[in-house]
Design a protein around this motif. Sequence first.
Motif, PDB file in Angstrom:
ATOM      1  N   ILE A 130       2.311  -1.469  -7.228  1.00 42.58           N
ATOM      2  CA  ILE A 130       2.668  -1.664  -5.828  1.00 42.58           C
ATOM      3  C   ILE A 130       2.380  -3.124  -5.512  1.00 42.58           C
ATOM      4  N   HIS A 131       3.395  -3.853  -5.156  1.00 45.39           N
ATOM      5  CA  HIS A 131       3.322  -5.246  -4.717  1.00 45.39           C
ATOM      6  C   HIS A 131       3.067  -6.207  -5.887  1.00 45.39           C
ATOM      7  N   LYS A 137      -0.293   6.698  -4.252  1.00 50.39           N
ATOM      8  CA  LYS A 137      -0.977   5.416  -4.380  1.00 50.39           C
ATOM      9  C   LYS A 137      -2.500   5.552  -4.402  1.00 50.39           C
ATOM     10  N   SER A 155      -6.459  -1.037  -2.418  1.00 55.35           N
ATOM     11  CA  SER A 155      -6.008  -1.988  -3.439  1.00 55.35           C
ATOM     12  C   SER A 155      -7.000  -2.067  -4.586  1.00 55.35           C
ATOM     13  N   SER A 156      -6.593  -2.755  -5.653  1.00 57.52           N
ATOM     14  CA  SER A 156      -7.422  -2.851  -6.848  1.00 57.52           C
ATOM     15  C   SER A 156      -8.303  -4.101  -6.788  1.00 57.52           C
ATOM     16  N   CYS A 161      -1.518 -11.245   0.926  1.00 58.09           N
ATOM     17  CA  CYS A 161      -1.101 -10.055   1.680  1.00 58.09           C
ATOM     18  C   CYS A 161      -1.281 -10.244   3.186  1.00 58.09           C
ATOM     19  N   ARG A 176      -1.454  -6.300 -16.666  1.00 56.80           N
ATOM     20  CA  ARG A 176      -0.105  -5.977 -16.190  1.00 56.80           C
ATOM     21  C   ARG A 176       0.843  -7.082 -16.648  1.00 56.80           C
ATOM     22  N   ASP A 182       2.056  -9.310  -5.743  1.00 55.72           N
ATOM     23  CA  ASP A 182       1.193 -10.462  -5.507  1.00 55.72           C
ATOM     24  C   ASP A 182      -0.268 -10.292  -5.948  1.00 55.72           C
ATOM     25  N   ALA A 183      -0.564  -9.245  -6.714  1.00 55.28           N
ATOM     26  CA  ALA A 183      -1.847  -9.201  -7.423  1.00 55.28           C
ATOM     27  C   ALA A 183      -1.542  -9.037  -8.910  1.00 55.28           C
ATOM     28  N   GLY A 185      -5.625  -3.687   3.773  1.00 58.50           N
ATOM     29  CA  GLY A 185      -4.320  -3.784   3.114  1.00 58.50           C
ATOM     30  C   GLY A 185      -4.157  -4.943   2.168  1.00 58.50           C
ATOM     31  N   LEU A 190      -7.138  -8.026  -6.367  1.00 56.85           N
ATOM     32  CA  LEU A 190      -6.908  -8.895  -5.192  1.00 56.85           C
ATOM     33  C   LEU A 190      -7.568 -10.250  -5.438  1.00 56.85           C
TER      34      LEU A 190
HETATM   35  N1  ABU Z   1      -1.116  -5.235  -1.952  1.00 57.74           N
HETATM   36  C1  ABU Z   1      -1.442  -5.665  -3.249  1.00 57.74           C
HETATM   37  C2  ABU Z   1      -2.188  -4.562  -3.981  1.00 57.74           C
HETATM   38  C3  ABU Z   1      -2.134  -4.760  -5.426  1.00 57.74           C
HETATM   39  C4  ABU Z   1      -3.219  -4.042  -6.192  1.00 57.74           C
HETATM   40  O1  ABU Z   1      -3.789  -3.037  -5.718  1.00 57.74           O
HETATM   41  O2  ABU Z   1      -3.527  -4.499  -7.290  1.00 57.74           O
END
Ligand code: ABU
Length: 366
Positions: free
Chosen positions: A243-244, A37, A297-298, A350, A263, A246-247, A345, A301
């Motif tokens: 990963i996840h 990651k 995270s990217s 999140c 994405r 919600d972003a 995080g 967020l």
């Molecule tokens: N926990 C969400 C992270 C998503 C991202 O890094 O885009």
Amino acid sequence: MAKIVNSWNDWDPLKRVIVGRCDNSMIPPEEPATSEKVPVDSEMRGMWGLRPLATVERGNECLENLVKILEDRGVVVDRPTPLQWNQAIGTPDFRNDSMMTCMPPRDILLTIGNEIMASANSFRCRYFEYLAYWPLMKQYFDEDPEFKWTQAPRPRLTDASYKHNYYDEKITLEERLVRTANKDFVTTEVEPMWDAADVMRMGKDLFIQHGLTTNRTAMDWFQRYYPEYRVHAVNFPGDPYPIHIDATFVPLRPGLIINNPHRKLPEEQRAIFEANDWQIVEAAQPAHDEPPALCYSSVWLSMNCLVLDPKTVIVEASEVYQQEQMDKLGMNVIPCDLRDAYPFGGGLHCSTADVYREGECLDYFP
Ligand code: ABU
């Protein structure tokens, strides 16, 4: 005795929620699942230990901003009990030199109706994170006779759970994208592994992202555990670090979703939304070119917002483009200064886990 736990989606009116805490947070040592990651050029690569105290205090200050906004609007806020995350841990199957944090709760707790289930995370450093929420689970259990307190099957996380040498420092972004497109991720399929933040709840339908933190066996497990729900595996080929959800794919209200423009949901997976007249809108650009220091995270967020009801949303205060877009989409926007909590995080969604939203289990895709 009152009903305390009830939530079927991310947009019904929010009445009670858990907000994480940054106390004692660690950058965990590298392990098979986490090294995948962390981007090659990240300042965090190869580094581990306690996060600097000043950043912990600032992160907690940001979370207090969120708590205040929620409490001012009458939402009950519960908080976890942090452990000393710097302790080494062991099970019969593995040893790890530390744990991580109790931020963010969204990765660990999945609320579906009157059930809160602790997840089956693939990171060894997160194996005991659920303990921070156990005092709250016991409280809900004592106070709400209908509350179902559940733990998903614990993965063993032996070496067989990961593809070894999957990660190679020389891997290019393009090669990562090929792996995402081929649904080739660091975990194997020897057992179900999943982060709760990969599960998007929409009444009778669960859309679950297949990526670095959730495997296909988890989808199969979900469908058998919840036979009355429809489980949809989704994936986003444009994401080199999937990963996840919600972003990436964020519902604002019934009929409206914002999708990360880098994405995009593949055509064949869009069909169910289009057939039911849902609008999928490209999310606004983030206001920042880089995430804050020591952040996993990217920049996306920016779209990791917390919907309080179908007309009201909390968006990070510096994310002006996302705020503007939400406003145009007919939402009342509440800005919240939270960016310095990102390194712990994640963003607003999140940092929380649903306890109670008014509403019932509806079928949005009949
Ligand atoms: N926990 C969400 C992270 C998503 C991202 O890094 O885009």
